[in-house]
Design an enzyme around this catalytic site. Structure first.
Site, PDB file in Angstrom:
ATOM      1  N   ARG A   7      -2.230  -6.310  -8.107  1.00  0.00           N
ATOM      2  CA  ARG A   7      -1.022  -7.115  -7.885  1.00  0.00           C
ATOM      3  C   ARG A   7      -0.876  -8.209  -8.922  1.00  0.00           C
ATOM      4  NH1 ARG A   7      -2.971  -8.319  -1.976  1.00  0.00           N
ATOM      5  NH2 ARG A   7      -4.775  -8.485  -3.338  1.00  0.00           N
TER       6      ARG A   7
ATOM      7  N   HIS B 151       0.846  -1.207   0.000  1.00  0.00           N
ATOM      8  CA  HIS B 151       0.000   0.000   0.000  1.00  0.00           C
ATOM      9  C   HIS B 151       0.882   1.258   0.000  1.00  0.00           C
ATOM     10  CE1 HIS B 151      -3.012  -2.716   2.280  1.00  0.00           C
ATOM     11  NE2 HIS B 151      -3.545  -2.508   1.089  1.00  0.00           N
TER      12      HIS B 151
ATOM     13  N   SER C  36      -2.904  -7.796   3.200  1.00  0.00           N
ATOM     14  CA  SER C  36      -3.136  -7.596   4.640  1.00  0.00           C
ATOM     15  C   SER C  36      -3.586  -8.895   5.290  1.00  0.00           C
ATOM     16  CB  SER C  36      -4.208  -6.522   4.871  1.00  0.00           C
ATOM     17  OG  SER C  36      -3.796  -5.303   4.334  1.00  0.00           O
TER      18      SER C  36
ATOM     19  N   LYS D  58     -17.005  -6.271   8.665  1.00  0.00           N
ATOM     20  CA  LYS D  58     -15.754  -6.983   8.332  1.00  0.00           C
ATOM     21  C   LYS D  58     -14.969  -7.405   9.569  1.00  0.00           C
ATOM     22  CE  LYS D  58     -14.059  -6.292   3.705  1.00  0.00           C
ATOM     23  NZ  LYS D  58     -12.877  -5.900   2.935  1.00  0.00           N
TER      24      LYS D  58
END
Ligand code: PNS
Length: 168
Positions: A92, A19, A130, A43
């Protein structure tokens, strides 16, 4: 019209070096990057919104061009409210593409005036997420080089926090 600012949204639970790389690349193109940290109780993030915002603010404390905000609701509404028409997302690998494609087109259907810009992080971070960072830290692995140093320390604190002993 030339855009000078862009929104970079995400969960950032926690922010990784991937990030950070995208934000630094974004600053080569835009004068200002507004990092938008998703506030989503559904979440159940490891770090609270406040902690995630604070960590990113600390990492970019010397860069006035990076602004960090929490947001909820629609991303396109947040972007408009901050006066920008550009959303940055990192890509990515091919595996990211389908989700990102859907999100970008949904955002376009909601707000045709907002464009999504995809940026590739350094190849060094193309495997990094993450989710994996949280998992590695929780299982006692090293996250050195994967997240900024202060984040690694905070991750250590979170995952090693002794469990409260239940009174009988
Ligand atoms: O880091 P993430 O979890 O991949 O980020 C996802 C994020 C925050 C960009 C996405 O969930 C989002 O934009 N949420 C806000 C709600 C919204 O606008 N939904 C409609 C567009 S798909």
């Amino acid at each position: 019209m030339l855009e000078t600012r862009a929104v970079y949204p995400g969960s950032f639970d926690p922010i990784t070096n991937g990030h950070v790389d995208i934000i630094e690349r974004g600053l080569r193109v835009f004068n200002r990057i507004i990092v938008a940290v998703l506030e989503n109780p559904k979440k159940r993030p490891l770090f609270t919104t406040k902690e995630r915002v604070r960590m990113i603010q600390d990492i970019f404390a010397s860069k006035k061009e990076v602004e960090v905000r929490a947001f909820d609701g629609l991303l396109v509404d947040f972007a408009r409210a901050r006066g920008t028409h550009v959303v940055i997302r990192g890509l990515r690998a091919i595996s990211d593409f389908e989700y990102e494609f859907q999100m970008a087109l949904m955002n376009r259907s909601l707000a045709p005036d907002i464009e999504t810009f995809f940026m590739m992080p350094s190849v060094n971070y193309s495997f990094l997420s993450s989710n994996l960072v949280r998992e590695v830290a929780a299982l006692g692995g090293s996250v050195e080089g994967l997240v900024p140093e202060p984040v690694a320390r905070k991750l250590g604190d979170k995952v090693n926090r002794p469990k409260k002993v239940q009174n009988p």
